[in-house]
Design an enzyme around this catalytic site. Sequence first.
Site, PDB file in Angstrom:
ATOM      1  CE  LYS A 131      -4.344  -1.474   1.833  1.00 37.50           C
ATOM      2  NZ  LYS A 131      -4.486  -2.187   3.092  1.00 37.50           N
ATOM      3  CG  HIS A 134      -2.949   6.611   2.733  1.00 39.80           C
ATOM      4  ND1 HIS A 134      -3.645   6.944   3.866  1.00 39.80           N
ATOM      5  CD2 HIS A 134      -3.197   5.306   2.503  1.00 39.80           C
ATOM      6  CE1 HIS A 134      -4.303   5.890   4.299  1.00 39.80           C
ATOM      7  NE2 HIS A 134      -4.041   4.881   3.503  1.00 39.80           N
ATOM      8  CG  HIS A 137      -0.201   4.316   7.985  1.00 39.68           C
ATOM      9  ND1 HIS A 137      -1.154   3.806   7.137  1.00 39.68           N
ATOM     10  CD2 HIS A 137      -0.033   3.380   8.951  1.00 39.68           C
ATOM     11  CE1 HIS A 137      -1.527   2.607   7.557  1.00 39.68           C
ATOM     12  NE2 HIS A 137      -0.862   2.329   8.657  1.00 39.68           N
TER      13      HIS A 137
HETATM   14  N1  ARG Z   1      -0.726  -2.276  10.369  1.00 41.74           N
HETATM   15  C1  ARG Z   1      -1.787  -1.831  11.234  1.00 41.74           C
HETATM   16  C2  ARG Z   1      -2.627  -0.784  10.514  1.00 41.74           C
HETATM   17  O1  ARG Z   1      -2.157  -0.128   9.608  1.00 41.74           O
HETATM   18  C3  ARG Z   1      -1.290  -1.234  12.525  1.00 41.74           C
HETATM   19  C4  ARG Z   1      -0.501  -2.166  13.390  1.00 41.74           C
HETATM   20  C5  ARG Z   1      -0.333  -1.634  14.772  1.00 41.74           C
HETATM   21  N2  ARG Z   1       0.498  -2.435  15.619  1.00 41.74           N
HETATM   22  C6  ARG Z   1       0.115  -3.578  16.173  1.00 41.74           C
HETATM   23  N3  ARG Z   1       0.997  -4.204  16.923  1.00 41.74           N
HETATM   24  N4  ARG Z   1      -1.060  -4.092  16.035  1.00 41.74           N
HETATM   25  O2  ARG Z   1      -3.780  -0.584  10.879  1.00 41.74           O
END
Ligand code: ARG
Length: 569
Positions: A131, A134, A137
Amino acid sequence: MDFKLAIGQKILDALKATLGDPGMTDVQIASALEVPPDTAMGDFAFPCFKLSKALRKPPAMISDALAGAIQADFLSKVDSVKGYLNFFIDRATFAEKILRAAAEQGERYGSDNSGAGKTVVLDYSSINIAKRFHIGHLSTTAIGSALYKLYKFFGWNAIGVNHLGDWGTQFGKMIAAYKRWGDHDTVARGGVDEMVKLYVRFNEEAKADPALNDEGRAWFKRIEDGDPEALEIFNWFKSVTLKDAERVYDMLGVTFDSYAGESFYNDKMQPVIDELKAKGLLKEDQGAQIVDLEPYGMPPALILRSDGATLYITRDLAAAKYRKDTYNFDKSLYVVAYQQNLHFRQLFKVLELMGYDWAKDCEHVAFGMVSYEGQALSTREGHVIYLDDLLNNAIQKARSIIDEKSPDLENKDEVARQIGVGAVVFFALYNNRIKDIDFWWDRALNFDGETGPYVMYTHARCCSVLAKAGEMDAEPDFAALSDADAQEVVRLIGQFPETAKSALERNEPSLITRFTVDLSQAYNKFYYDQKIMVDDLPTRAARVLLTKVTRDLLRTAMHLIGLNPPERM
Ligand code: ARG
């Protein structure tokens, strides 16, 4: 000098000499001191109702009795007003103490060693593979990185983790699509965008030809089983995504100590599942394995699907344990949007049920949603802003302002980059983190008012005053800083240690961001109202020192939130 503590001691002494023991220590009294909203009401105020109960006297009587009994060389006056004791610090002494302390401590001013020997793990940014990066994040990246710097500032050993979203059936589909229609050079050149295109095409064609989905599943199974070809393609997709993201991280000055993402835990989940079973926490539910959280008012935590597949929370359980085992943290923070509130409450509860007392050291540092011009972000509908576009736009804008206003500036490109990136990061860190952000181009690219460029501009202004002043030999006359403008700057400088501490304790970088604005506004007022390069050298030396401490502190504070201010702009 800690004025609060000194005042706390004076109050305690006066109490003992007059009304008796208040049942509070000097430190407790000091921490009950307030800073009045208006300096006309003094620099510190003590609300005497806090003593009413212990002394069995009305607040006004206590404040009247104490006002006459307190004297000190650093106090010019103590007033009793309606149950409040208002303390007026001797202005010259106030300025001298604070500026000398700040100048002496330099870059360390505002910090202490409270974090020495302690470790904090911070999970932030945690982007998803395939992805494009954007604005959805941006908050986690900016907040997490600021906290990482803030914890280090206070002496913590900080570990930054980018918990990559690199697991899921979509990667099997992507490989299937790549094998059918993709080629190496196109993806290598087009990066994430090409991968997304393949994925979109896959989903479209799968509508007409559902057998494609089986192909996708088969590839995903091959990734899971460690098939070399599948892994090679998948890891390559990952490195292409990361290369894109790293460009953004470099611009933002964001770093990580670990990129262990979801797939890293593939072989670390079975022991956790076994443990859950052994501890009697797993329950079967329509073929799936769950942990029942009903008694805690939450839906069950789904650990294994009926087809045996693991889930997001299964990997987070393994990750939490791994982080404890590897880093032996004192604190483990997850900088993730509040949409995942339930997920983290479930995660921490399951850890607690497993008997891990360190579950209490885990914390979800939540932040608000990002929308774009009033609508939810949607990659699919193209209703989204990519971070590198945002940064490049901001840099462009900075560059055109420089070309117009300071055409002779050296290294214009570098300065434009510092200003543009700073504007974006500042925008992301300006509000209380829990507040939702509605993104508008003109707001994010606003350089006036309470913005990053404004603070950077103030810093550059200080730099130019200091360059003009050169070395000062004269001893500063601190009485020259008795005017209300200078006093306000001094007061803010004196407040920085507390502000930084609360930012740390509340995991709230916006407190620092706001501080940079407050200090800039106060300094600019001082700058417009008072002449710095006066003939009287001791006065000049005092005003130059005030400028120097302001400049250094603006820089320290900006570094904490990830801004890198240029000396000229
Ligand atoms: N990749 C996930 C997202 O973009 C966030 C992960 C956050 N960290 C975790 N340990 N769950 O929504």
